[in-house]
Design a protein around this motif. Structure first.
Motif, PDB file in Angstrom:
ATOM      1  N   ALA A  68      -6.005   4.207  -3.622  1.00 43.72           N
ATOM      2  CA  ALA A  68      -5.526   5.314  -2.791  1.00 43.72           C
ATOM      3  C   ALA A  68      -4.090   5.073  -2.330  1.00 43.72           C
ATOM      4  CB  ALA A  68      -6.449   5.500  -1.590  1.00 43.72           C
ATOM      5  N   ARG A  82      -1.739   4.033  -4.039  1.00 45.80           N
ATOM      6  CA  ARG A  82      -0.804   4.484  -5.080  1.00 45.80           C
ATOM      7  C   ARG A  82      -0.193   5.829  -4.724  1.00 45.80           C
ATOM      8  NH1 ARG A  82      -4.170   4.127 -10.522  1.00 45.80           N
ATOM      9  NH2 ARG A  82      -4.804   1.953 -10.457  1.00 45.80           N
ATOM     10  N   ALA A  83      -0.969   6.640  -4.026  1.00 52.09           N
ATOM     11  CA  ALA A  83      -0.478   7.975  -3.682  1.00 52.09           C
ATOM     12  C   ALA A  83       0.758   7.888  -2.795  1.00 52.09           C
ATOM     13  CB  ALA A  83      -1.573   8.773  -2.991  1.00 52.09           C
ATOM     14  N   TYR A  84       0.851   6.826  -2.001  1.00 51.06           N
ATOM     15  CA  TYR A  84       2.069   6.684  -1.193  1.00 51.06           C
ATOM     16  C   TYR A  84       2.782   5.365  -1.518  1.00 51.06           C
ATOM     17  CZ  TYR A  84      -1.340   4.427   2.022  1.00 51.06           C
ATOM     18  OH  TYR A  84      -2.339   3.671   2.570  1.00 51.06           O
ATOM     19  N   ASP A 125     -12.315  11.796  -2.044  1.00 52.01           N
ATOM     20  CA  ASP A 125     -11.018  11.228  -1.683  1.00 52.01           C
ATOM     21  C   ASP A 125      -9.895  12.064  -2.293  1.00 52.01           C
ATOM     22  OD1 ASP A 125      -8.761   9.801  -1.163  1.00 52.01           O
ATOM     23  OD2 ASP A 125      -9.648   7.853  -1.622  1.00 52.01           O
ATOM     24  N   LYS A 165      -6.052  17.248  -8.936  1.00 51.46           N
ATOM     25  CA  LYS A 165      -6.284  16.697  -7.598  1.00 51.46           C
ATOM     26  C   LYS A 165      -7.498  17.392  -7.005  1.00 51.46           C
ATOM     27  CE  LYS A 165      -1.666  15.408  -6.120  1.00 51.46           C
ATOM     28  NZ  LYS A 165      -0.522  15.811  -5.300  1.00 51.46           N
ATOM     29  N   ASN A 209     -12.434   9.928  -8.637  1.00 52.23           N
ATOM     30  CA  ASN A 209     -13.400   9.959  -7.549  1.00 52.23           C
ATOM     31  C   ASN A 209     -14.766   9.461  -8.005  1.00 52.23           C
ATOM     32  OD1 ASN A 209     -13.208  11.122  -4.651  1.00 52.23           O
ATOM     33  ND2 ASN A 209     -11.614  12.210  -5.788  1.00 52.23           N
ATOM     34  N   VAL A 216      -4.980   6.198   9.152  1.00 53.19           N
ATOM     35  CA  VAL A 216      -5.812   6.025   7.959  1.00 53.19           C
ATOM     36  C   VAL A 216      -7.278   5.825   8.365  1.00 53.19           C
ATOM     37  CG1 VAL A 216      -6.235   4.577   5.941  1.00 53.19           C
ATOM     38  CG2 VAL A 216      -3.886   5.111   6.592  1.00 53.19           C
ATOM     39  N   GLU A 225      -6.812  11.573  -2.238  1.00 53.31           N
ATOM     40  CA  GLU A 225      -5.720  10.776  -2.806  1.00 53.31           C
ATOM     41  C   GLU A 225      -5.985  10.448  -4.278  1.00 53.31           C
ATOM     42  OE1 GLU A 225      -3.212  10.327  -0.907  1.00 53.31           O
ATOM     43  OE2 GLU A 225      -3.698   9.467   1.047  1.00 53.31           O
ATOM     44  N   ARG A 269     -11.007  12.927   6.459  1.00 54.54           N
ATOM     45  CA  ARG A 269     -11.445  12.873   5.059  1.00 54.54           C
ATOM     46  C   ARG A 269     -12.862  12.324   4.940  1.00 54.54           C
ATOM     47  NH1 ARG A 269      -5.670  10.961   2.561  1.00 54.54           N
ATOM     48  NH2 ARG A 269      -4.775  13.051   2.590  1.00 54.54           N
TER      49      ARG A 269
END
Lengths: 307, 268
Positions: free
Chosen positions: B22, B24-26, A89, A132, A97, B91, A91, B99
């Motif tokens: 995840a 949190r990243a945006y 991931d 990252k 991870n 997503v 993000e 991803r």
């Protein structure tokens, strides 16, 4: 002792396509077992069935003594899976991870965190913990994926084409890590279309083509059985290889004519080269090497592994 | 406890945990959407548009309501629907294709039904928080007639979001090639729904041949329930129970389809 994986007549079809065509194999605990074959041979499909994410069409399969169709979660909780394409991931940070993935196995956060640190050390990624994922090189991402697959302390680690797309140095670092796991007694099941990888890592392997098992044994057994000790590779130039091969008839145990070279299977390569010269043939290049699994594959299928 | 027992029960929760982490990243985008966007609408409509509109657009239980009171339930519901335009489109496509996160989850003890369950749960929580923040703002702007019954609006808005979002999720999960389908959904489904769902004027202002868009729109149904909660049933509206039933049918259908698509795709 019961094998950790036992497949009998294992078959998978997708419509008209038979991806896996009734294969039998067993993997005892602690063994490093390989599926060697070209792309599309049915290796990944076999891995998905063993990984309890794809049900079989026919035959019998037991993983850790359980039927994957009925006990998927129980089996998967004891497997580590390294997929062909990384699915980390981006993000999340490197260490995150590992922790997040450990949670999928119902492992408490604190335990995940502790194991994550140990695994980062094992994967030689300690100083990347807070980076990252996208900052990592291809080889580092692979090592992180392997570390992630170990977070649940799996009884079987499954790797699908673990070093495809890596540069030689990164491959060797990865092999070293996998070899250490093997030394610790982890059962490894891996697919590969690289002979050197299979020779380095596998105690035993099956050669797969068109969904069937063509041969089975340790790398050295297979080489002994299906190839000679040495191979002389001669190049006469693309147009002249076939003509030269005709004149070399009888000189070696077996001759393979490839588009770019002629392979002569023999127990004494240097002696053979001398006899070639005596015949008045002068190849542009010649070399003698030990036989490899590539030669086994060529013998079994009439095709080269990487085409 | 046998191996895999915990994930069998809690797999969906682990997926939700991951999804929040995840997000949190945006996080900044989420906060801006949750607070910034409502502020812009409320200021723009409350201070601008409302000043021009002198005729009463709707009557509540206690007489005519202001224009802002009329629009507020629709804006709140559309914020929930808007969230699904991101979370249940790109997503999801990314989880399968780019991803490939869902494949990683799939290799763990977690089941495909739990994967989709966790994703939906995480997004429901995001919708509840966003609509709750929206609600606080519209109360502060005096855009809710009865703040007590009106307090149910975040729940209704979230249900509206699911009625729109779950079928969209099922669709997104079934796509294997990105050919700009989501931009089409944005242009030809979301935007028309936003404009033709009685958002800025009562649906029956429109000619009948356009009203059907509203009838099919989860946004309209959620908005009508929201208006009833804020200022009592607008005259001539459908019974609240019917709106609710339609939203539940849409959401349930989407949920069943989404589960089916996830299982088929991850366990082929």
């Amino acid at each position: 002792m019961t094998p950790v994986i036992a497949a009998r007549g294992l078959t998978k079809t997708f419509g008209d396509l038979t991806a896996v065509d009734g294969i039998d194999f067993e993997v005892p605990a602690g063994e490093s077992f390989g599926l060697l074959g070209p792309n599309g041979a049915g290796k990944s499909t076999t891995m998905r069935m063993v990984g309890a994410v794809s049900s079989r069409t026919a035959g019998d399969l037991r993983v850790l003594g359980l039927d994957p169709d009925a006990h998927g979660p129980e089996i998967r909780s004891q497997l580590g899976v390294v997929p062909q394409e990384d699915n980390l991931d981006p993000e999340l940070k490197v260490r995150e991870n590992l922790i997040v993935y450990g949670r999928y196995f119902g492992i408490p956060k604190a335990v995940c965190a502790k194991r994550a640190d140990e695994l980062l050390a094992f994967a030689q990624l300690e100083d990347k913990a807070r980076n990252k994922v996208d900052d990592l090189s291809g080889g580092m991402k692979r090592r992180l994926t392997i570390a992630r697959a170990l977070i649940n302390e799996p009884r079987i680690l499954m790797l699908d084409e673990p070093t495809t797309g890596l540069d030689p140095q990164a491959r060797h670092v990865l092999w070293d890590r996998l070899f250490r796991l093997k030394e610790r007694g982890t059962t490894l099941v891996l697919t590969t279309h690289y002979m050197d990888e299979a020779e380095q890592l596998c105690d035993r392997l099956v050669v797969v083509d068109h969904g069937r098992i063509m041969a089975e044994g340790s790398p050295s057994q297979l080489i002994r059985q299906y190839a000679s000790r040495e191979v002389a590779e001669l190049r006469f130039g693309s147009d002249r290889n076939a003509d030269a091969a005709a004149r070399l008839e009888g000189l070696a145990e077996r001759i393979e004519v490839l588009p770019d070279r002629v392979l002569l299977y023999t127990d004494d390569g240097e002696a053979l080269l001398e006899r070639v010269t005596d015949l008045g043939l002068h190849p542009t290049t010649s070399l003698v090497r030990r036989s490899s699994l590539e030669d086994v594959f060529l013998r079994l299928t009439g095709r080269s592994l990487i085409e | 406890m046998s191996a895999g027992a915990l994930p069998r029960r809690l797999g969906w929760w682990y997926v939700a945990e991951h999804t929040w982490r995840a997000m949190r990243a945006y996080a900044w985008t989420i906060v801006m959407e949750g607070i910034g966007q409502p502020l812009v609408y409320l200021l723009g409509i409350g201070l601008g548009l409302a000043a021009f509109i002198e005729v009463s657009v709707a009557d509540g239980a206690d007489g005519p309501v202001t224009y802002l009171q009329f629009v507020a339930p629709a804006l709140l519901a559309s914020s929930a629907v808007g969230i699904t335009m991101g979370e249940f489109t790109y997503v999801v496509m990314s989880g399968f294709k780019w991803r490939r996160l869902y494949w990683g989850m799939n290799a763990s003890p977690v089941q495909p039904q739990q994967i989709v369950g966790g994703i939906v749960f995480a997004v429901v929580v995001r919708m509840l928080l966003t609509t709750a923040a929206y609600y606080v703002l519209i109360v502060a702007f005096g855009a809710v007639v009865d703040p007590w019954t009106g307090a149910l609006m975040p729940l209704v808005g979230t249900l509206g979001g699911l009625a729109f979002g779950l079928p969209l999720l099922a669709y997104a999960a079934s796509i294997t090639e990105d050919k700009g389908q989501f931009a089409m959904v944005q242009r030809f489904v979301f935007t028309p729904l936003f404009l033709f769902s009685g958002t800025f004027y009562p649906l029956d202002t429109m000619p009948v041949w356009l009203q059907w868009i509203g009838w099919l729109s989860p946004l309209w149904h959620a908005t009508e329930i929201g208006r009833s909660l804020s200022y009592g049933s607008p005259p001539g509206a459908w019974p609240v129970g019917v709106h609710l039933a339609i939203l539940l049918v849409m959401a349930t259908t989407g949920w069943v389809l989404a589960r089916r698509v996830f299982v088929r795709r991850l366990r082929g």
